[in-house]
Design a protein around this motif. Structure first.
Motif, PDB file in Angstrom:
ATOM      1  N   PRO A  97       1.215   1.886  -6.245  1.00 32.38           N
ATOM      2  CA  PRO A  97      -0.038   1.132  -6.340  1.00 32.38           C
ATOM      3  C   PRO A  97      -0.290   0.531  -7.714  1.00 32.38           C
ATOM      4  O   PRO A  97      -0.947  -0.510  -7.821  1.00 32.38           O
TER       5      PRO A  97
ATOM      6  N   ARG B 253       0.850  -1.199   0.000  1.00 30.28           N
ATOM      7  CA  ARG B 253       0.000   0.000   0.000  1.00 30.28           C
ATOM      8  C   ARG B 253       0.885   1.247   0.000  1.00 30.28           C
ATOM      9  O   ARG B 253       1.946   1.262   0.633  1.00 30.28           O
TER      10      ARG B 253
ATOM     11  N   LYS C 195       1.263   9.038  -1.043  1.00 29.53           N
ATOM     12  CA  LYS C 195      -0.075   9.571  -1.286  1.00 29.53           C
ATOM     13  C   LYS C 195      -0.034  11.084  -1.456  1.00 29.53           C
ATOM     14  O   LYS C 195      -0.716  11.652  -2.314  1.00 29.53           O
TER      15      LYS C 195
ATOM     16  N   ASP D   3       5.585  -3.937   3.541  1.00 23.95           N
ATOM     17  CA  ASP D   3       4.533  -4.002   4.552  1.00 23.95           C
ATOM     18  C   ASP D   3       4.624  -5.247   5.426  1.00 23.95           C
ATOM     19  O   ASP D   3       3.696  -5.559   6.171  1.00 23.95           O
TER      20      ASP D   3
END
Length: 337
Positions: free
Chosen positions: A202, A11, A17, A319
């Protein structure tokens, strides 16, 4: 969830982001998305090629490479376990009329040059025209050496073949070899780089090659519906990944070795048949273990795996922490030790 199924499940972090939402946008099909253009320019220079093309996936990037290099009725040589032969839905044959000629992979993932030579078709209208050799690095988590890739380049030069690299995890290979990625890319006429695996973006992959090749691939991308308009959102994530997430791949490799060692402490699990070179671990599971019950129990503890008895694959990524591995091992030991 603690997800060991693949490094595709990563992610985007908060900083990635932020880069995505602050990206300057245009229309990439018109060629005026500044963030896509910046990524493609950076990627071409970074990897030592004249041009680059941002694509939606590694499968699309490989397909564009094969269709841009080859014509209808040509064939490409590849490994029996190559992703662009085994796991990409036969796209080259179905959409490009390009015939694959698979060669059995050696234990280290390489292809035997004697076998490759014997597979090259004679210049005879009965046969497909052998046009290209496609290698993959890493393949099954194994790393092709610089020496082998140099031999592959010489082989292709001697046999008038194009040399393409499926470099979905090429940065894992570079990290394992302790070299800059250009020490790998130097041997190839074209190369793909997946941004959405260990690098943590992503979506997206890059196709790299000379200007004429990239121009042809861009046209084919449009033909296949690959124009993505305001794709700068995604390109910004890819740029962030290349600039920030390469060095940390070493942590994934260390975690994979740790995972393999710990799995051997669980009754009925054995990794000794497989070498851990990068971020992919394979383990054999005893047949007296109920795989479905094991998988269900892991899911109850918010752990996801792709279960099988022979060569069950687990993948470490950004992750997955060492603590997550300890959690997995703890659940397995409660079941089986």
């Amino acid at each position: 969830m603690i997800d060991f199924r693949s490094d595709t499940v990563t992610r985007p972090c908060t900083q990635m982001k932020k880069a995505m939402f602050e990206a300057e946008l245009g229309d990439d099909v018109y060629g005026d998305d500044p963030t896509v253009n910046a990524l493609e320019q950076y990627a071409s220079e970074r990897h030592g090629f004249e041009g680059a093309l941002f694509t939606s996936s590694g499968t699309q990037a490989n397909l564009l490479a094969l269709m841009a290099h080859c014509e209808r009725g040509d064939e490409y040589l590849c490994g029996q376990n190559a992703h662009n032969y085994k796991y990409e839905a036969g796209g080259a044959a179905v959409l490009g009329s390009v015939q694959p000629q698979p060669i059995e992979n050696e234990a280290d993932g390489s292809l035997c040059f004697t076998k490759l030579k014997s597979a090259i078709k004679a210049d005879d209208f009965h046969f497909a025209r052998t046009k290209l050799l496609s290698l993959e690095n890493t393949i099954g988590g194994q790393v092709l050496s610089l020496e082998y890739m140099a031999q592959a380049q010489r082989f292709c030069e001697q046999n008038q073949l194009i040399l393409h690299l499926d470099g979905a995890r090429v940065y894992n290979a570079a990290m394992a070899l302790d070299v800059d990625v250009t020490q790998i890319s130097q041997y190839f006429d074209s190369m793909t780089v997946c941004l959405s695996k260990g690098l943590g973006a992503p979506i997206g992959s890059l196709l790299l090659g000379d200007k004429a090749f990239i121009a042809k691939a861009r046209r084919i991308r449009k033909m296949l519906g690959g124009g993505m308009r305001q794709a700068g959102f995604l390109a910004a994530a890819g740029q962030y990944a290349l600039l920030n997430n390469v060095e940390r791949l070493a942590e994934d490799h260390d975690n994979a070795k740790y995972l393999a060692k710990q799995l051997n402490e669980v009754k009925g699990f054995n990794t000794s048949a497989y070498r851990v070179s990068t971020n992919i671990v394979y383990v054999d599971v005893a047949t007296d273990i109920d795989i479905e019950t094991m998988t269900t129990e892991l899911m109850k503890n918010k752990i996801l795996i792709s279960s099988s008895y022979v060569g069950m694959r687990l993948v470490t990524h950004k992750d997955i922490s060492q603590g997550d591995i300890d959690t997995l091992i703890s659940v397995l030991k409660k079941q089986f030790n």
